[in-house]
Design a protein around this motif. Structure first.
Motif: not given
Length: 451
Positions: A423-451
């Motif tokens: 069920e690795v594919y479900i765990r992988n989707m929830f990892e992405a879900w978590r990133g979006y829902m907690l704003g970690e995806t946006a935060a990672a993009n901001e860090m990349k842009a400022s690097a």
């Protein structure tokens, strides 16, 4: 009602299980529409549906009505289907060709890129009323990109590029297009639409689930096993029957012969147990022989061998797309409510392939994945049962831990299930879900842009 905190969301996703409320809480669903469907790259259609300036079709993004069009300059646009006057839906036909869009309520008229073109009775408005203001336009989606004809959009003005979002999973789209002798595919044959009473995440989870066919599809397995091979078939029925029989293979086959791969951003694909000798009656099928000849004439024998050796069943591009390249079939997920989901299924024609191949594609979709098929109806029943089960007072946690201790790192930056029933594919989707829902995806993009 108490607001859902980041800690609540974080605690609901654990390494090998998730809380049931992620499938049943209306407030979490609202956040998903805002933070996932409001930010992620979403598939909205194919360029073959808008070949020429003025062509358009309607789609839905999350619960929002959209118009996909090609404007006068040939640029792809995705517009919110709302008149800036009184809020009415502007475009009502599913698809067509237009020089402009006009609201039938009061006649406000828009350019193909959404800019306001004309306002009848344009007098007496306040001094700050400006027909050239973005406030009086059909609002454009800020980012629209296409990959090999597949159109994606993001409602976020900034973030990962489409190429970064797709990553290695772009190779599944390549596989779909590369199978066309002329190097081009087109959406054709209409659309299947079906609605089920369950959460949108269930659909993507089920498509890469190699453990469910033995139980869920038992009726079609039994029927296919009883079907005599001597009965006449046009070839398509034979392919469908073989798939149904293969669903009844023992777990030793599913675990060792298929494979499940996952990649960043929630994407995954299930390996295909078919090879081309099983998909057709070996090389005895004259249509397939003609297809191979056309493919080799355009691409050469070595390239054709490479293309046909790619064996993928369902490819999921998170959060709203799944397709089968071997069968030229694509499905788009549209969440309607926390416990109600619309799925639209499209088929594709391989340019340069024998026309009968496309007819076979449509027939296969009817037999196996149509709304009256022997296979899809089983899955829809399961989604409904999950919705009913989650409404009871059962276990609070949903287990997604199968294969957790045996998954291995993939050479392309993802995780691969050691066994394809992982069920690795479900765990992988929830990892992405978590990133979006907690704003970690946006935060990672901001860090990349400022690097």
């Amino acid at each position: 009602m108490q607001a859902i905190s980041p800690n609540d969301l974080d605690a609901a996703v654990q390494p090998a299980r998730v809380h049931r409320k992620l499938y049943s809480d209306p407030e979490i669903f609202k956040l998903e529409m805002e933070r996932i469907f409001g930010h992620a790259w979403l598939y909205v259609g194919h360029e073959s549906q808008v070949r020429n300036p003025g062509d358009y079709f309607l789609t839905q993004v999350g619960r929002k009505a959209m118009v996909v069009t090609r404007d006068e300059t040939g640029t792809l646009r995705v517009l919110h289907n709302q008149c800036a006057h009184r809020g009415a839906m502007v475009v009502a036909s599913d698809c067509g060709h237009a020089k402009e869009f006009q609201c039938v309520y009061h006649g406000w008229t828009y350019h193909l890129d959404g800019r306001l073109k004309a306002v009848p009775l344009n007098h007496g408005y306040p001094q700050d009323f400006d027909t050239k203001s973005p406030r009086t336009a059909m609002t454009q989606v800020p980012r629209v990109e296409s990959y090999r004809g597949f159109i994606f959009m993001s409602q976020a003005a900034e973030g990962k590029s489409l190429k970064e979002h797709l990553g290695y999973m772009a190779t599944s789209i390549d596989d779909m297009v590369d199978r066309a002798p002329d190097g081009e595919i087109e959406a054709a044959g209409g659309v299947f639409r079906h609605v089920y009473n369950g959460n949108w995440k269930l659909y993507l989870e089920n498509l890469c689930d190699a453990a469910h066919p033995w139980f869920t599809h038992r009726s079609s397995i039994d029927a296919a096993q009883q079907q005599s091979d001597e009965v006449y078939s046009d070839g398509t029925g034979e392919i469908a029957i073989r798939q149904m029989r293969q669903n009844g293979a023992p777990y030793s086959f599913w675990e060792n012969q298929v494979g499940i791969w996952t990649y960043p951003n929630g994407h995954s694909y299930l390996g295909d147990y078919h090879d081309d000798s099983k998909l057709v009656a070996a090389m005895q099928d004259p249509v397939f022989r003609d297809y191979i000849a056309a493919l080799e004439a355009k691409k050469g024998k070595d390239e054709v061998k490479r293309i046909l050796e790619v064996r993928r069943w369902n490819s999921n591009i998170y959060p709203n797309l799944s397709f089968m390249s071997s069968f030229q079939q694509l499905r788009v997920i549209h969440p309607l409510a926390v416990n109600r989901t619309l799925v639209c299924t499209y088929n594709f024609r391989l340019k340069g392939a024998p026309e009968q191949m496309f007819r076979n594609t449509i027939a296969f979709a009817n037999i196996v994945n149509g709304t009256g098929s022997l296979v899809l109806t089983d899955d829809l029943e399961i989604y409904n049962r999950i919705g009913i089960g989650l409404a009871s007072d059962g276990a609070d946690w949903i287990e997604i831990g199968r294969g957790y201790l045996s998954d291995v790192r993939d050479e392309h930056g993802g995780l691969k299930g050691k066994n394809s029933t992982s069920e690795v594919y479900i765990r992988n989707m929830f990892e992405a879900w978590r990133g979006y829902m907690l704003g970690e995806t946006a935060a990672a993009n901001e860090m990349k842009a400022s690097a």
